[in-house]
Design an enzyme around this catalytic site. Structure first.
Site, PDB file in Angstrom:
ATOM      1  N   HIS A 117      15.966  44.952  -5.641  1.00 51.70           N
ATOM      2  CA  HIS A 117      16.015  43.687  -6.381  1.00 51.70           C
ATOM      3  C   HIS A 117      16.082  43.944  -7.883  1.00 51.70           C
ATOM      4  CE1 HIS A 117      14.778  39.526  -7.528  1.00 51.70           C
ATOM      5  NE2 HIS A 117      14.194  40.180  -8.516  1.00 51.70           N
ATOM      6  N   GLU A 118      15.224  44.840  -8.366  1.00 51.43           N
ATOM      7  CA  GLU A 118      15.192  45.107  -9.811  1.00 51.43           C
ATOM      8  C   GLU A 118      16.472  45.785 -10.287  1.00 51.43           C
ATOM      9  OE1 GLU A 118      13.158  43.822 -11.809  1.00 51.43           O
ATOM     10  OE2 GLU A 118      12.038  42.936 -10.154  1.00 51.43           O
ATOM     11  N   HIS A 172      19.471  43.606 -10.837  1.00 50.69           N
ATOM     12  CA  HIS A 172      19.569  42.991 -12.165  1.00 50.69           C
ATOM     13  C   HIS A 172      20.447  43.846 -13.082  1.00 50.69           C
ATOM     14  CE1 HIS A 172      16.809  39.761 -11.486  1.00 50.69           C
ATOM     15  NE2 HIS A 172      15.762  40.533 -11.288  1.00 50.69           N
ATOM     16  N   GLU A 204      17.087  35.510 -10.646  1.00 50.42           N
ATOM     17  CA  GLU A 204      16.226  35.993  -9.569  1.00 50.42           C
ATOM     18  C   GLU A 204      16.868  35.758  -8.210  1.00 50.42           C
ATOM     19  OE1 GLU A 204      13.735  37.845  -9.904  1.00 50.42           O
ATOM     20  OE2 GLU A 204      13.433  37.633 -12.062  1.00 50.42           O
TER      21      GLU A 204
END
Length: 321
Positions: free
Chosen positions: A150-151, A154, A219
């Site tokens: 997820h990070e 980004h 997000e």
């Protein structure tokens, strides 16, 4: 390009434009305050003084941007690790970075119990992945891999860079306001400090609104990208659910310590409700106007929430199964 990613790119452009407008307005406000004070006291070089104050502010903005990663790592109380000190974590990050086709990040670990996870940086090849022990210890291997995915999503989406940039007005305004509040007996300085305090408050509100709107979109986009990269939406959903419980169980004082990086983390680290300290000799007296403070807190979260509700994110991931 997927429709969701296109929408995110549009929001990134809008956020950067908003950042530019807010920064220009802030600098113009600083110039106007110092120019007005100089004119009031008939200072012959009012324009030069105002220009000098504005230039110092601009240099400060540049310095903050240059040191933004170090500042965020400091706010997160994190220290950098490598393959020797954290081999399993480094191996997972390297594997996930390859899956997402992004450069391997520098990893920093925070000793905090609050579950923090964020990717920050101004260039894709110089991104720092910050994780707290609270996150690492709360998750199993698959869940931690999903959070790292997820990070790093980004980074692949390029929104880590934009988020690092657009958070600057809030950091700058908050810092200016805090310094003004620490001035004791300002006297004649109030002619400068009062309008600057009002200016910083306005910049904080507008900057945080821009940050919040962009952050909610990024997000959801990172959730989708992480689920596709790992092939396991359920692992990320499980991680979000577990971290949400960890945040609910974290004392408010610990969440306040982590509030400075809340907008950058995978989940909001701000308390759901303000801390209620009962008063009186027997601890049975409610603080004055508590009902109003509680409602204002909920209004603030509604306006400035940087993350979609966790259940909404989990439901979206379930639809991808």
């Amino acid at each position: 390009m997927p429709a969701g990613l296109t929408a995110l790119r549009i929001r990134m452009v809008a956020a950067l434009v908003g950042l530019g407008v807010v920064t220009v307005a802030f600098l113009a406000g600083v110039w106007a305050v110092f120019y007005g004070v100089c004119v009031l006291f008939d200072v012959g070089i009012a324009a030069q003084v105002a220009f000098g104050a504005t230039a110092v502010t601009l240099v400060t903005i540049g310095a903050l941007e240059y040191r933004q990663i170090e500042t965020i790592e400091h706010l997160a109380d994190a220290h950098r690790v490598d393959r020797e000190t954290a081999p399993a974590l480094s191996e997972t990050a390297t594997r996930v970075a390859a899956q997402l086709d992004v450069p391997e990040p520098t990893i920093a670990v925070s000793e905090r119990d609050a579950p923090e996870a964020m990717a920050v940086g101004l260039r894709p090849n110089a991104v720092h992945l910050v994780l707290s022990l609270g996150t690492i210890e709360a998750l199993d291997d698959d869940e931690l891999e999903a959070v790292i995915a997820h990070e790093l999503a980004h980074v692949g989406n390029r929104d880590a860079i934009v988020m690092t940039l657009v958070s600057l007005p809030v950091v700058l305004a908050d810092g200016l306001g805090s310094r003004i509040d620490r001035i004791e007996n300002p006297g004649m300085m109030a002619l400068v400090t009062v309008p600057l305090r009002a200016l910083s408050g306005g910049v904080w509100i507008v900057g945080r609104t821009i940050t919040a709107r962009f952050s909610r979109a990024r997000e959801l986009a990172a959730d989708r990208a992480a689920a596709e990269a790992t092939g396991s939406p359920a692992a990320l959903a499980s991680a979000l659910r577990r971290l949400d419980r960890e945040i609910a169980d974290t004392p408010n004082r610990d969440l306040r310590e982590a509030a400075g990086v809340s907008s950058l983390s995978i989940l909001s680290l701000e308390p759901a409700e303000p801390e209620k300290v009962m008063l009186g000799p027997d601890g049975a007296t409610e603080p004055s106007y508590w009902w109003l403070r509680a409602r204002l807190h909920r209004l603030e979260r509604f306006l400035f929430a940087t993350h979609p509700p966790t259940e909404e994110r989990i439901d979206a991931l379930a639809d991808r199964e």
